[in-house]
Scaffold this motif. Structure first.
Motif, short mmCIF file in Angstrom:
data_model
loop_
_atom_site.label_atom_id
_atom_site.label_comp_id
_atom_site.label_asym_id
_atom_site.label_seq_id
_atom_site.Cartn_x
_atom_site.Cartn_y
_atom_site.Cartn_z
N ILE A 82 0.85 -1.19 0.00
CA ILE A 82 0.00 0.00 0.00
C ILE A 82 0.89 1.24 0.00
N SER A 83 0.38 2.30 -0.60
CA SER A 83 1.11 3.56 -0.60
C SER A 83 0.11 4.71 -0.72
N ARG A 84 0.59 5.90 -0.42
CA ARG A 84 -0.27 7.08 -0.42
C ARG A 84 0.26 8.08 -1.43
N ASP A 85 -0.65 8.67 -2.17
CA ASP A 85 -0.28 9.76 -3.05
C ASP A 85 0.15 10.95 -2.19
N TYR A 86 1.31 11.48 -2.50
CA TYR A 86 1.91 12.54 -1.69
C TYR A 86 1.02 13.78 -1.60
N TYR A 87 0.35 14.12 -2.68
CA TYR A 87 -0.42 15.36 -2.72
C TYR A 87 -1.87 15.20 -2.28
N SER A 88 -2.50 14.10 -2.66
CA SER A 88 -3.92 13.94 -2.35
C SER A 88 -4.18 13.22 -1.04
N TYR A 89 -3.16 12.60 -0.46
CA TYR A 89 -3.30 11.82 0.77
C TYR A 89 -4.24 10.64 0.60
N VAL A 90 -4.41 10.15 -0.61
CA VAL A 90 -5.26 8.99 -0.87
C VAL A 90 -4.39 7.73 -0.87
N TRP A 91 -4.79 6.74 -0.07
CA TRP A 91 -4.06 5.48 0.01
C TRP A 91 -4.61 4.51 -1.03
N HIS A 114 1.07 11.99 8.67
CA HIS A 114 2.39 12.61 8.53
C HIS A 114 2.70 12.80 7.05
N GLN A 115 3.14 13.97 6.69
CA GLN A 115 3.36 14.35 5.30
C GLN A 115 4.24 13.37 4.53
N TYR A 116 5.30 12.87 5.15
CA TYR A 116 6.27 12.06 4.42
C TYR A 116 6.09 10.56 4.61
N ARG A 117 5.11 10.13 5.36
CA ARG A 117 4.87 8.69 5.54
C ARG A 117 3.90 8.25 4.45
N THR A 118 4.44 7.82 3.33
CA THR A 118 3.61 7.53 2.17
C THR A 118 3.68 6.08 1.71
N CYS A 119 4.35 5.21 2.45
CA CYS A 119 4.43 3.80 2.09
C CYS A 119 3.96 2.93 3.23
N GLY A 120 3.47 1.75 2.88
CA GLY A 120 2.86 0.88 3.88
C GLY A 120 3.78 -0.20 4.41
N SER A 121 3.52 -0.56 5.66
CA SER A 121 4.26 -1.64 6.29
C SER A 121 3.34 -2.34 7.29
N ILE A 122 3.81 -3.47 7.78
CA ILE A 122 3.19 -4.14 8.91
C ILE A 122 4.29 -4.39 9.94
N ARG A 123 3.91 -4.75 11.13
CA ARG A 123 4.86 -5.19 12.14
C ARG A 123 4.71 -6.70 12.26
N LYS A 124 5.79 -7.40 12.37
CA LYS A 124 5.72 -8.87 12.37
C LYS A 124 4.91 -9.40 13.54
N TYR A 125 4.83 -8.67 14.62
CA TYR A 125 4.10 -9.12 15.80
C TYR A 125 2.64 -8.65 15.79
N ASP A 126 2.26 -7.83 14.81
CA ASP A 126 0.97 -7.17 14.83
C ASP A 126 0.15 -7.45 13.56
N VAL A 127 0.75 -7.33 12.40
CA VAL A 127 0.11 -7.52 11.10
C VAL A 127 -1.11 -6.61 10.92
N HIS A 128 -0.91 -5.35 11.22
CA HIS A 128 -1.84 -4.27 10.86
C HIS A 128 -1.05 -3.28 10.02
N TYR A 129 -1.76 -2.50 9.19
CA TYR A 129 -1.09 -1.52 8.36
C TYR A 129 -0.56 -0.34 9.18
N TYR A 130 0.63 0.10 8.80
CA TYR A 130 1.25 1.31 9.35
C TYR A 130 1.69 2.17 8.17
N ASP A 131 1.65 3.48 8.35
CA ASP A 131 2.19 4.38 7.34
C ASP A 131 3.63 4.68 7.73
N ASP A 132 4.54 4.52 6.77
CA ASP A 132 5.97 4.69 7.04
C ASP A 132 6.63 5.51 5.95
#
Length: 166
Positions: A82-91, A114-132
């Motif tokens: 998952i990723s977010r468009d930098y300008y529109s903030y749409v994931w 957060h303006q610069y967190r535009t890519c997605g991640s999960i945590r291995k212990y959690d498996v929920h989306y995070y913006d990074d």
């Protein structure tokens, strides 16, 4: 227990076609940018993980913890598709689907906006989306220190591929 992971050369590969119609694998190497993870999955005829349901989220979590030796060597943060468009903030997903139109297992308090967190991640212990941040090694650690070079999860939609050719 879901399938038997193949753990050669440190890679976790699991055939989950019966449960989800997909195969999953976790990279045995680290990359320092989301786009490198995306490209690596693409070159393997797959995509970065997109979690489509609560059942799939649970299965991915179980896949990650099945092999504790490999699990313990994984970074806490894993890139996903998952990723977010930098300008529109749409994931959106790497399949160009808007994230708010489907299942989106965000962690509590995420996305952060957060303006610069535009890519997605999960945590291995959690498996929920995070913006990074999309580049894990260039930002000042005063602002964000837990993401360095990280592993990633690929997903191959096997059933949809099979249906395409029938």
């Amino acid at each position: 227990m879901y399938g038997s992971p193949i753990a050669s050369a440190g890679i976790i590969y699991v055939d989950k076609i019966a449960e989800t119609g997909n195969c999953y694998w976790v990279s045995p190497w680290h990359v320092n940018a989301w786009r490198y993870a995306r490209d690596d999955c693409y070159l393997s005829f797959a995509e970065l993980l997109i979690i489509d349901s609560e059942n799939e989220r649970r299965i991915v979590r179980e896949v990650l913890v099945q092999n504790l030796d490999i699990y313990n060597r994984l970074t806490d943060v894993l890139w996903v598709g998952i990723s977010r468009d930098y300008y529109s903030y749409v994931w959106s997903t790497v399949e160009d689907e808007l994230l708010d139109e489907g299942f989106a297992p965000w962690a509590v308090g995420r996305p952060s906006g957060h303006q610069y967190r535009t890519c997605g991640s999960i945590r291995k212990y959690d498996v929920h989306y995070y913006d990074d941040f999309c580049f894990s090694d260039i930002y000042d650690t005063r602002y964000y220190s837990e993401l360095h070079s990280t592993h990633f999860v690929c997903k191959k939609r096997v059933v949809s591929e099979l249906l395409r050719y029938t």
